[in-house]
Design an enzyme around this catalytic site. Structure first.
Site, PDB file in Angstrom:
ATOM      1  N   GLY A   2       0.814  -1.211   0.000  1.00 41.81           N
ATOM      2  CA  GLY A   2       0.000   0.000   0.000  1.00 41.81           C
ATOM      3  C   GLY A   2       0.846   1.259   0.000  1.00 41.81           C
ATOM      4  O   GLY A   2       0.544   2.239  -0.697  1.00 41.81           O
ATOM      5  N   ASP A   3       1.922   1.250   0.779  1.00 40.25           N
ATOM      6  CA  ASP A   3       2.842   2.391   0.802  1.00 40.25           C
ATOM      7  C   ASP A   3       3.499   2.564  -0.564  1.00 40.25           C
ATOM      8  O   ASP A   3       3.723   3.690  -1.023  1.00 40.25           O
ATOM      9  CB  ASP A   3       3.923   2.172   1.863  1.00 40.25           C
ATOM     10  CG  ASP A   3       3.347   1.752   3.198  1.00 40.25           C
ATOM     11  OD1 ASP A   3       2.233   2.205   3.530  1.00 40.25           O
ATOM     12  OD2 ASP A   3       3.997   0.958   3.901  1.00 40.25           O
TER      13      ASP A   3
END
Length: 300
Positions: free
Chosen positions: A250-251
């Site tokens: 996600g990052d």
């Protein structure tokens, strides 16, 4: 310039075991140590893409110094605040027949420390990007992300927020450029069950009505949905590949979206780049590299 903020960074100590047994000595057969924290992950992926950025946040003790050392070894630019007490947390991740995580607390952060951070944030100039990502330590006010955005409200910067529940909802009045909840977090924010893409779009639009400019909803292996600031809904699937590691994917999407937007100024292309970058991490043992991202971009 792109700035990332990680309020409670860590050293992630990953230990691989064939099997985890309680009440006896377990021995690992492989170990890795990585700097951790959502903002730090964004910075590392941006570094891998050769996009200048600066990592901000708090570090303490020998673990904090190691976080900074590793970041510099990876080619990153840091401007951490070194606290004179405590240590940066160590998160132990056990990879065996079952996965187990034990996350440390991190050092106490005082109001004076926060003032030091605000001074650094005042360096941010019009047109810059600021990434506020991850959970916050207990010693920091729940309003911290909102307070930062309020302080910078007149600077016309691109703020990206990747956080959960109230941490995210509280900042929407300051119109962040991008927010990136996943579909589970979106459901939790509104205490609903999302049964379809239409449901996801409906509640993502509510976040826009509350102030967010662009809303990116990640859905793991089911791809993601972007609702742009012009109201367009863009759906994208993930490329084929073997999932090895979902930590940091996600990052990596956040880093990829920023990178794609800087290169093209096109939100659809930014989504494509975000998808390739998030998948590159998921298909790797650690965070996405430029070669892996380029390979997956060609398949989207």
């Amino acid at each position: 310039m792109i700035y990332t903020v990680t309020l409670n960074p860590s050293l992630d100590y990953v230990m691989h075991l064939d099997q985890m047994n309680a009440h006896c000595v377990n021995r690992s057969n492989k170990e890795e140590i990585y700097p951790g924290g959502k903002g730090i992950n964004v910075s590392i992926v941006l570094n891998n893409l050769r996009i200048p950025n600066k990592a901000l946040g708090f570090i303490a003790g020998f673990t904090g110094k190691e976080i900074e050392n590793v970041m510099k070894q990876l080619g990153g630019d840091t401007d951490f605040i070194l606290l004179d007490r405590g240590i940066s947390r160590i998160n132990v991740k056990l990879e065996a027949d079952k996965e187990t995580e034990i996350n440390g607390m991190g050092p106490q952060i005082t109001p004076s420390d926060l003032k030091d951070l605000y001074v650094k944030l005042e360096q941010i100039e019009e047109g810059d990007f600021l990434v506020l990502a991850g959970s916050i330590p207990k010693s920091v006010p729940d309003s911290i992300y909102k307070d930062i955005m309020k302080m910078l409200a007149n600077k016309n910067i691109h703020v990206v927020v990747d956080a959960t529940k109230d941490l995210l909802l509280n900042v929407l009045q300051y119109k962040p450029f991008l927010i990136k909840p996943n579909h589970i977090e979106l459901a939790e924010m509104f205490n609903v069950t999302l049964n379809s893409d239409n449901d996801i779009v409906t509640y993502a639009r509510k976040l826009q009505e509350m102030g967010a400019q662009n809303v990116l909803i990640s859905m793991g292996g089911d791809g993601s949905i972007l609702i742009t600031n012009e109201g367009e809904v863009v759906r994208i699937s993930v490329p084929e590949g073997t999932v090895i590691n979902t930590v940091g994917s996600g990052d990596s999407m956040v880093a990829g979206f920023i990178a794609g937007y800087l290169k093209t100024k096109d939100l659809k292309q930014a989504l494509k780049f975000a998808t390739a970058t998030g998948s590159a991490t998921a298909f790797s043992t650690w965070l996405a590299t430029s070669d892996k991202i380029d390979d997956l971009l060609s398949k989207l």
